[in-house]
Design an enzyme around this catalytic site. Structure first.
Site, mmCIF file in Angstrom:
data_model
loop_
_atom_site.group_PDB
_atom_site.id
_atom_site.type_symbol
_atom_site.label_atom_id
_atom_site.label_comp_id
_atom_site.label_asym_id
_atom_site.label_seq_id
_atom_site.Cartn_x
_atom_site.Cartn_y
_atom_site.Cartn_z
ATOM 1 N N GLU A 140 0.731 -1.180 0.108
ATOM 2 C CA GLU A 140 0.100 -0.056 0.068
ATOM 3 C C GLU A 140 0.815 1.167 -0.005
ATOM 4 O O GLU A 140 0.606 2.118 0.781
ATOM 5 C CB GLU A 140 -0.825 0.077 1.340
ATOM 6 C CG GLU A 140 -1.901 -1.022 1.298
ATOM 7 C CD GLU A 140 -2.759 -1.261 2.583
ATOM 8 O OE1 GLU A 140 -2.652 -0.434 3.030
ATOM 9 O OE2 GLU A 140 -3.510 -2.427 2.433
ATOM 10 N N GLU A 256 -6.370 -10.592 -1.405
ATOM 11 C CA GLU A 256 -7.012 -10.439 -0.354
ATOM 12 C C GLU A 256 -8.566 -10.389 -0.669
ATOM 13 O O GLU A 256 -9.307 -9.624 0.085
ATOM 14 C CB GLU A 256 -6.670 -9.001 0.601
ATOM 15 C CG GLU A 256 -5.237 -9.220 0.755
ATOM 16 C CD GLU A 256 -4.710 -7.879 1.609
ATOM 17 O OE1 GLU A 256 -5.618 -7.168 2.251
ATOM 18 O OE2 GLU A 256 -3.650 -7.763 1.754
HETATM 19 O O1 G3I Z 1 -3.833 -7.821 18.687
HETATM 20 C C1 G3I Z 1 -4.664 -6.795 19.470
HETATM 21 C C2 G3I Z 1 -4.993 -7.453 20.557
HETATM 22 O O2 G3I Z 1 -4.154 -7.611 21.593
HETATM 23 C C3 G3I Z 1 -6.409 -6.387 21.266
HETATM 24 O O3 G3I Z 1 -6.940 -7.021 22.171
HETATM 25 C C4 G3I Z 1 -7.076 -6.141 19.988
HETATM 26 C C5 G3I Z 1 -8.204 -5.054 20.364
HETATM 27 O O4 G3I Z 1 -8.902 -4.525 19.415
HETATM 28 O O5 G3I Z 1 -6.520 -5.614 18.895
HETATM 29 C C6 G3I Z 1 -5.809 -6.526 18.471
HETATM 30 O O6 G3I Z 1 -5.256 -6.016 17.285
HETATM 31 C C7 G3I Z 1 -6.262 -5.928 16.088
HETATM 32 C C8 G3I Z 1 -5.320 -6.688 14.931
HETATM 33 O O7 G3I Z 1 -6.153 -6.656 13.649
HETATM 34 C C9 G3I Z 1 -5.292 -8.306 15.554
HETATM 35 O O8 G3I Z 1 -6.519 -8.649 15.528
HETATM 36 C C10 G3I Z 1 -6.112 -4.458 15.513
HETATM 37 O O9 G3I Z 1 -6.639 -3.728 16.676
HETATM 38 C C11 G3I Z 1 -6.897 -4.446 14.251
HETATM 39 O O10 G3I Z 1 -6.755 -2.993 13.905
HETATM 40 C C12 G3I Z 1 -6.186 -5.258 13.424
HETATM 41 O O11 G3I Z 1 -6.880 -5.060 12.305
HETATM 42 C C13 G3I Z 1 -6.050 -5.762 11.080
HETATM 43 C C14 G3I Z 1 -5.980 -4.610 9.988
HETATM 44 O O12 G3I Z 1 -5.152 -5.232 8.914
HETATM 45 C C15 G3I Z 1 -5.023 -3.536 10.363
HETATM 46 O O13 G3I Z 1 -4.876 -2.528 9.638
HETATM 47 C C16 G3I Z 1 -7.041 -6.864 10.536
HETATM 48 O O14 G3I Z 1 -7.109 -7.922 11.642
HETATM 49 C C17 G3I Z 1 -6.465 -7.366 9.172
HETATM 50 O O15 G3I Z 1 -7.450 -8.201 8.723
HETATM 51 C C18 G3I Z 1 -6.121 -6.081 8.090
HETATM 52 O O16 G3I Z 1 -5.674 -6.694 7.050
HETATM 53 C C19 G3I Z 1 -5.331 -5.750 5.960
HETATM 54 C C20 G3I Z 1 -3.895 -6.156 5.382
HETATM 55 O O17 G3I Z 1 -3.249 -6.365 6.172
HETATM 56 C C21 G3I Z 1 -3.592 -5.148 4.188
HETATM 57 N N1 G3I Z 1 -4.726 -4.903 3.408
HETATM 58 C C22 G3I Z 1 -5.926 -4.434 3.953
HETATM 59 C C23 G3I Z 1 -6.310 -5.564 5.025
HETATM 60 C C24 G3I Z 1 -7.609 -5.179 5.661
HETATM 61 O O18 G3I Z 1 -7.626 -4.036 6.453
#
Ligand code: G3I
Length: 362
Positions: A140, A256
Site C-alpha cells: 500500500e 485478499e
Molecule cells: O492484537 C490486538 C489485541 O491484543 C487487542 O486485544 C485487540 C483489541 O482491538 O486488537 C488486536 O489488534 C487488532 C489486529 O487486527 C489483530 O486482530 C487491531 O486492533 C486491528 O486494527 C487489526 O486489524 C487488522 C488490519 O489489517 C490492520 O490494519 C485486520 O485484522 C487485518 O485483517 C487487516 O488486514 C489488512 C491487510 O493487512 C492489508 N490490506 C488490507 C487488509 C484489511 O484492512
C-alpha cells in the site's frame, strides 16, 4: 437434472483445492492462529486451500514487538500448519505504514530508518527463507489522494527515507530470500471509478520505475477488497491494466479477496446471491489473464472478518463477505469461485512444481 449434468456433478472436484490443482492454480486464504487451532476451521482450510497467508502474525507489530526482540510464534505455527497440509505460504508483509510497533514510531529517524528496515527484513525474510512462495515486500505505498505527482502515499516510510525506501525493501528481501517471488501489494485497483483509475496509473508508473531500475520485483498483488452495489462493475479498464503489468514481466496474485456487503439490503440470501455474483464475474474476468496465478480470500468464513470492525453495516448485521458462512457452510461465493476456476485455462505446471520444491525444503 439431465444425465449429463448428473455425471458432471458426480465427477466435478468438490473442493477449491482440487479444482485449483486441475488448473495449476494457487487458491487459499488468510488465517490466524485462532482459526488454525479451531479443529473445524483447520479442517476446512486444509481441504480448501493449497496456499495460506497470515492475516496479522507476520506484520511488524506482531513479529517485531520491541526493537531487540522478534516473536515468531504466529508465523512459525502458520508455516508448521502449512507444511503438515502441504500448503504453500505467502508472507505478508515486510514494509507497511500500518501496524508498526510503538517503539518504531518513537525511535525511527531519517538516519536509522534504512538500517531498521534492512535488519527487520533480513531477520524476518531470512528466518523463513526458501519456504515462502511470495512476500508482500511493500504494502500500500500508493495513495493518490495525498496529492504527490508520483502518487506515493505520504507514509512514515516516505517521510523518513523518501521514495528510495521501496528499493531498499525489495533489495533487502531479495538478499534474504532469493527464492520468494517479491510482490508489490495494494487495494483500490479493481473497480471502475475515477479513484481506482488514477490509482492504477500511479501503481503502473511505480512498477515501471522499479523494473526499469532492475529492482527485484516479480509480482503485483491485487488485494481485491470489492464492494457490492446495485450493478456489476465493468472490468475492461482493469483488464487493460493487467495487460500492461504483464508487459513488465510481472505475475499477478489476487491476494485478499472479499466483498463488502454494507450497501446491500438485510436478507442474507439476497446478499449472498449478489456477493456470489460479484465473485464469479470478477474471477471469470481476471482469470482470463494467464498471469493471474493465485487467488486468496481474506479469511475463509464470515466469522471474524475484518469488515465488521472496519466498515460495519448500519443495521448492525454481520457482513457476509467470504466463501463460507459463520457455520462453515458453503455460500454462493464458494460455488462462484469453483465455477470460475473450473472454467479458466490451465496455468503452466511449473508454478505448482515450484511450490513442491519449496515444500520439500520446509
Ligand atoms: O492484537 C490486538 C489485541 O491484543 C487487542 O486485544 C485487540 C483489541 O482491538 O486488537 C488486536 O489488534 C487488532 C489486529 O487486527 C489483530 O486482530 C487491531 O486492533 C486491528 O486494527 C487489526 O486489524 C487488522 C488490519 O489489517 C490492520 O490494519 C485486520 O485484522 C487485518 O485483517 C487487516 O488486514 C489488512 C491487510 O493487512 C492489508 N490490506 C488490507 C487488509 C484489511 O484492512
Amino acid at each position: 437434472m439431465g444425465s449429463g449434468a448428473a455425471s458432471f456433478a458426480a465427477s466435478a472436484p468438490a473442493t477449491l483445492r482440487e479444482c485449483a490443482a486441475q488448473k495449476n492454480l494457487l487458491v487459499g486464504t488468510a488465517g490466524s492462529s485462532k482459526q488454525l487451532t479451531d479443529p473445524n476451521v483447520a479442517d476446512l482450510i486444509s481441504k480448501q486451500a493449497n496456499i495460506l497467508v497470515a492475516e496479522n502474525a507476520m506484520k511488524w507489530q506482531h513479529i517485531h514487538p520491541s526493537q531487540d526482540r522478534f516473536d515468531f510464534t504466529g508465523g512459525d505455527s502458520l508455516l508448521r500448519f502449512a507444511s503438515e497440509h502441504r500448503q504453500a505460504v505467502r508472507g505478508h508483509n515486510l514494509c507497511w505504514h500500518n501496524q508498526l510497533p510503538v517503539w518504531f514510531q518513537e525511535r525511527a529517524t531519517s538516519s536509522n530508518a534504512a538500517d531498521l528496515l534492512r535488519s527487520h527484513i533480513a531477520a524476518v525474510a531470512g528466518r523463513y527463507a526458501g519456504r515462502i512462495q511470495s512476500w508482500d515486500v511493500v504494502n500500500e505505498a500508493v495513495r493518490v489522494e495525498d496529492g504527490r505527482p508520483d502518487g506515493l502515499r505520504n507514509s512514515i516510510w516516505l517521510r523518513l527515507l523518501g521514495p528510495q525506501y521501496l528499493e531498499i525493501a525489495f533489495r533487502a528481501a531479495f538478499e534474504a530470500d532469493p527464492h520468494a517471488l517479491l510482490t508489490y501489494n495494494d487495494y483500490d485497483l479493481e473497480q471502475d471509478s475515477p479513484l481506482h483509475a488514477r490509482k492504477r496509473r500511479s501503481v503502473l508508473q511505480l512498477l515501471t520505475s522499479l523494473r526499469e531500475r532492475d529492482i527485484p520485483i516479480h509480482a503485483l498483488g491485487l488485494q481485491s477488497h470489492l464492494k457490492a452495489g446495485a450493478t456489476i462493475p465493468d472490468w475492461s479498464n482493469l483488464l487493460r491494466f493487467l495487460e500492461q503489468v504483464e508487459k513488465l514481466k510481472l505475475q499477478i496474485f489476487i491476494t485478499e479477496l472479499d466483498v463488502d456487503d454494507s450497501k446491500l439490503p438485510a436478507p442474507a440470501a439476497q446478499r449472498d446471491r449478489v456477493v456470489g455474483a460479484l465473485y464469479e464475474d470478477y474471477l471469470k474476468h481476471v482469470l482470463k489473464r494467464d498471469s493471474v496465478k493465485a487467488i486468496l480470500t481474506w479469511g475463509i468464513s464470515d466469522a471474524g472478518t475484518w469488515l465488521n470492525s472496519f466498515n460495519p453495516r448500519k443495521d448492525s448485521l454481520p457482513q457476509r463477505p467470504l466463501p463460507f458462512d459463520g457455520e462453515l457452510q458453503p455460500k454462493p461465493a464458494f460455488f462462484a469461485m469453483r465455477s470460475a476456476i473450473l472454467q479458466c485455462r490451465s496455468r503452466h505446471a511449473d508454478q505448482l512444481k515450484a511450490v513442491s520444491t519449496f515444500l520439500r525444503r520446509s
